[in-house]
Design an enzyme around this catalytic site. Structure first.
Site, PDB file in Angstrom:
ATOM      1  N   ASN A   1      19.897  16.407 -73.239  1.00  0.00           N
ATOM      2  CA  ASN A   1      19.152  15.749 -74.312  1.00  0.00           C
ATOM      3  C   ASN A   1      20.083  15.328 -75.443  1.00  0.00           C
ATOM      4  O   ASN A   1      21.028  16.033 -75.790  1.00  0.00           O
ATOM      5  CB  ASN A   1      17.988  16.615 -74.823  1.00  0.00           C
ATOM      6  CG  ASN A   1      18.355  18.011 -75.236  1.00  0.00           C
ATOM      7  OD1 ASN A   1      19.239  18.626 -74.646  1.00  0.00           O
ATOM      8  ND2 ASN A   1      17.695  18.528 -76.250  1.00  0.00           N
TER       9      ASN A   1
ATOM     10  N   GLU B   1      19.820  13.996 -79.243  1.00  0.00           N
ATOM     11  CA  GLU B   1      18.907  13.839 -80.378  1.00  0.00           C
ATOM     12  C   GLU B   1      19.466  12.880 -81.424  1.00  0.00           C
ATOM     13  O   GLU B   1      20.615  12.417 -81.331  1.00  0.00           O
ATOM     14  CB  GLU B   1      18.608  15.225 -80.979  1.00  0.00           C
ATOM     15  CG  GLU B   1      17.902  16.110 -79.960  1.00  0.00           C
ATOM     16  CD  GLU B   1      17.465  17.454 -80.522  1.00  0.00           C
ATOM     17  OE1 GLU B   1      17.872  17.834 -81.640  1.00  0.00           O
ATOM     18  OE2 GLU B   1      16.695  18.141 -79.805  1.00  0.00           O
TER      19      GLU B   1
ATOM     20  N   GLU C   1      16.216  14.536 -68.903  1.00  0.00           N
ATOM     21  CA  GLU C   1      15.765  13.969 -67.624  1.00  0.00           C
ATOM     22  C   GLU C   1      15.986  12.459 -67.584  1.00  0.00           C
ATOM     23  O   GLU C   1      16.440  11.907 -66.589  1.00  0.00           O
ATOM     24  CB  GLU C   1      14.275  14.261 -67.400  1.00  0.00           C
ATOM     25  CG  GLU C   1      13.935  15.727 -67.226  1.00  0.00           C
ATOM     26  CD  GLU C   1      13.566  16.415 -68.535  1.00  0.00           C
ATOM     27  OE1 GLU C   1      14.185  16.119 -69.578  1.00  0.00           O
ATOM     28  OE2 GLU C   1      12.662  17.260 -68.504  1.00  0.00           O
TER      29      GLU C   1
ATOM     30  N   CYS D   1       8.551  16.216 -70.164  1.00  0.00           N
ATOM     31  CA  CYS D   1       7.514  15.698 -71.066  1.00  0.00           C
ATOM     32  C   CYS D   1       6.802  14.518 -70.404  1.00  0.00           C
ATOM     33  O   CYS D   1       7.233  14.005 -69.359  1.00  0.00           O
ATOM     34  CB  CYS D   1       8.135  15.278 -72.395  1.00  0.00           C
ATOM     35  SG  CYS D   1       9.006  13.691 -72.320  1.00  0.00           S
TER      36      CYS D   1
END
Ligand code: THU
Length: 163
Positions: free
Chosen positions: A62, A64, A75, A112
């Site tokens: 990830n 950010e 993902e 998610c």
């Protein structure tokens, strides 16, 4: 009136030792990738590793951003990279791992909704399922046989008039 139950099979393993060699290796690749997460805002580090039909493994973590919605989940970093580097090569398996700098993560974090939708696009296009493996720092390992299982009633290109 009709009522339908829509369910899916989730396989739960107690230990990585119960997994195949390739499943273990892919989870390990995801765990390595999670160390390179850029997660200064959430302190939640996610790693993803995709095994392709040609044997290549593509990883992501990830990333950010101070403008929070501009960041991207592990993902999608992995799967988009796979699509960019190996266009048209089917995705066989996706491993996702997570840990936090603030607390012990002992339940596997599931992709998610945005990631499910994005990965579903690849699964439908390639016409073969993508196996999903999920692991936290501790606790059980979850395995699902396809993205379609965890995104029922998905929106897809057929609604746009494609065939
Ligand atoms: N995140 C992922 O990378 N994958 C998931 O499946 C869930 C959440 C990231 C996004 C954000 O950087 C952090 O975890 C906290 O939501």
């Amino acid at each position: 009136m009709e009522k339908k139950q829509i369910g899916f099979e989730l396989t739960i393993f107690e230990s990585v030792n119960e997994l195949s060699q390739s499943e273990q290796e892919l989870l390990h690749a995801a765990e390595q990738a999670q160390e390179n997460a850029y997660a200064p805002y959430s302190n939640f580090q996610v790693g993803a590793a995709v095994l392709l039909e040609n044997g290549e493994v593509v990883i992501g973590s990830n990333q950010e951003n101070a403008s929070y919605p501009s960041g991207l989940c592990a993902e999608r970093v992995a799967v988009f990279q796979a699509g960019a580097r190996y266009p048209g090569v089917a995705l066989k398996m996706l491993a996702v791992t997570a840990k936090s700098k603030d607390h012990l993560v002992d339940v596997p974090a599931a992709p998610c909704g945005n990631c499910r939708q994005s990965i579903m696009e690849y699964e439908q296009h390639q016409k073969s399922p993508i196996v999903i493996m999920l692991k936290a720092e501790k606790g059980p390992i979850y395995k699902c046989s396809s993205m379609a299982d965890i995104l029922p009633l998905a929106f897809n290109s057929s609604f746009l008039g494609d065939s």
